[in-house]
Design a protein around this motif. Structure first.
Motif, short mmCIF file in Angstrom:
data_model
loop_
_atom_site.label_atom_id
_atom_site.label_comp_id
_atom_site.label_asym_id
_atom_site.label_seq_id
_atom_site.Cartn_x
_atom_site.Cartn_y
_atom_site.Cartn_z
N ALA A 252 5.84 9.75 -7.47
CA ALA A 252 4.66 8.91 -7.26
C ALA A 252 5.04 7.59 -6.61
O ALA A 252 4.35 7.11 -5.71
N THR A 253 6.14 7.01 -7.04
CA THR A 253 6.60 5.74 -6.48
C THR A 253 6.95 5.90 -5.00
O THR A 253 6.51 5.12 -4.15
N VAL A 254 7.74 6.91 -4.70
CA VAL A 254 8.18 7.14 -3.31
C VAL A 254 6.98 7.41 -2.40
O VAL A 254 6.86 6.82 -1.33
N ILE A 255 6.08 8.28 -2.84
CA ILE A 255 4.92 8.63 -2.02
C ILE A 255 4.00 7.43 -1.85
O ILE A 255 3.53 7.14 -0.74
N SER A 256 3.76 6.70 -2.93
CA SER A 256 2.88 5.52 -2.85
C SER A 256 3.45 4.47 -1.92
O SER A 256 2.72 3.90 -1.09
N ASN A 257 4.74 4.19 -2.04
CA ASN A 257 5.36 3.17 -1.18
C ASN A 257 5.33 3.58 0.28
O ASN A 257 5.05 2.76 1.16
N ALA A 258 5.60 4.85 0.55
CA ALA A 258 5.58 5.32 1.94
C ALA A 258 4.16 5.25 2.51
O ALA A 258 3.97 4.80 3.65
N ARG A 259 3.19 5.63 1.72
CA ARG A 259 1.80 5.60 2.19
C ARG A 259 1.36 4.18 2.48
O ARG A 259 0.73 3.90 3.50
N GLU A 260 1.68 3.27 1.58
CA GLU A 260 1.26 1.89 1.78
C GLU A 260 1.99 1.24 2.95
O GLU A 260 1.41 0.45 3.68
N LYS A 261 3.24 1.60 3.14
CA LYS A 261 3.98 1.06 4.29
C LYS A 261 3.33 1.54 5.58
O LYS A 261 3.11 0.77 6.50
N TRP A 262 3.01 2.83 5.63
CA TRP A 262 2.36 3.38 6.82
C TRP A 262 1.01 2.69 7.03
O TRP A 262 0.69 2.28 8.14
N GLN A 263 0.23 2.58 5.97
CA GLN A 263 -1.10 1.97 6.11
C GLN A 263 -1.02 0.55 6.63
O GLN A 263 -1.79 0.16 7.48
N SER A 264 -0.10 -0.23 6.09
CA SER A 264 -0.04 -1.64 6.49
C SER A 264 0.45 -1.78 7.92
O SER A 264 0.08 -2.73 8.61
N GLN A 265 1.25 -0.83 8.40
CA GLN A 265 1.80 -0.94 9.75
C GLN A 265 0.93 -0.27 10.81
O GLN A 265 0.91 -0.70 11.94
N VAL A 266 0.24 0.80 10.44
CA VAL A 266 -0.44 1.63 11.43
C VAL A 266 -1.96 1.50 11.36
O VAL A 266 -2.63 1.41 12.37
N SER A 267 -2.50 1.48 10.16
CA SER A 267 -3.96 1.61 10.03
C SER A 267 -4.70 0.30 10.24
O SER A 267 -5.90 0.30 10.43
N GLY A 268 -3.99 -0.81 10.14
CA GLY A 268 -4.65 -2.09 10.31
C GLY A 268 -5.36 -2.59 9.07
O GLY A 268 -6.02 -3.61 9.09
N ARG A 269 -5.22 -1.87 7.96
CA ARG A 269 -5.78 -2.37 6.71
C ARG A 269 -4.85 -3.45 6.21
O ARG A 269 -3.66 -3.29 6.17
N GLY A 270 -5.39 -4.55 5.79
CA GLY A 270 -4.62 -5.75 5.54
C GLY A 270 -3.73 -5.72 4.32
O GLY A 270 -3.74 -4.80 3.52
N ALA A 271 -2.95 -6.80 4.21
CA ALA A 271 -2.01 -6.95 3.10
C ALA A 271 -2.72 -6.98 1.76
O ALA A 271 -2.18 -6.48 0.77
N GLU A 272 -3.91 -7.54 1.71
CA GLU A 272 -4.64 -7.60 0.44
C GLU A 272 -5.02 -6.20 -0.03
O GLU A 272 -4.92 -5.89 -1.22
N ASP A 273 -5.44 -5.33 0.88
CA ASP A 273 -5.76 -3.96 0.51
C ASP A 273 -4.52 -3.23 0.02
O ASP A 273 -4.57 -2.49 -0.96
N THR A 274 -3.39 -3.44 0.71
CA THR A 274 -2.14 -2.82 0.30
C THR A 274 -1.74 -3.31 -1.09
O THR A 274 -1.33 -2.51 -1.94
N ARG A 275 -1.88 -4.60 -1.35
CA ARG A 275 -1.53 -5.15 -2.66
C ARG A 275 -2.40 -4.53 -3.74
O ARG A 275 -1.93 -4.12 -4.81
N ALA A 276 -3.70 -4.41 -3.48
CA ALA A 276 -4.62 -3.84 -4.46
C ALA A 276 -4.33 -2.35 -4.70
O ALA A 276 -4.39 -1.87 -5.83
N ASP A 277 -3.99 -1.63 -3.63
CA ASP A 277 -3.61 -0.21 -3.79
C ASP A 277 -2.37 -0.10 -4.66
O ASP A 277 -2.30 0.74 -5.57
N GLN A 278 -1.37 -0.93 -4.40
CA GLN A 278 -0.13 -0.86 -5.17
C GLN A 278 -0.36 -1.25 -6.63
O GLN A 278 0.29 -0.71 -7.53
N GLU A 279 -1.29 -2.16 -6.86
CA GLU A 279 -1.64 -2.52 -8.24
C GLU A 279 -2.23 -1.31 -8.97
O GLU A 279 -1.88 -1.02 -10.12
#
Length: 95
Positions: free
Chosen positions: A45-72
């Protein structure tokens, strides 16, 4: 392996539900289900979540706040806390 399946199932359910405001619930649920399988599930879960959020923040244009909330929400579920904390009102009960 099973933890990765839990994460995939939560992702598929999120896509199928297509329910506004349910993203964090599915993050928490996938991580919760995977972590319930033990250390290997929590690791997946940790590996998949981190990879997904890294991709989202770099590719999808969804901001750092969304990434932080997802990781929370990811951490909430992985820690064994109830994913329904993030469940939006009206989400069909099948999820």
């Amino acid at each position: 392996y099973s933890g990765a399946w839990d994460m995939y199932r939560a992702y598929q359910d999120m896509r199928e539900a297509n329910y506004k405001g349910a993203d964090k619930y599915f993050h928490a649920r996938g991580n919760y289900d995977a972590a319930q399988r033990g250390p290997g599930g929590a690791w997946a879960a940790t590996v998949i979540s981190n990879a997904r959020e890294k991709w989202q923040s770099q590719v999808s244009g969804r901001g750092a706040e969304d990434t932080r909330a997802d990781q929370e929400a990811n951490a909430w579920g992985r820690s064994g806390r109830d994913p329904n904390h993030y469940r939006p009102a009206g989400l069909p009960s099948k999820y």
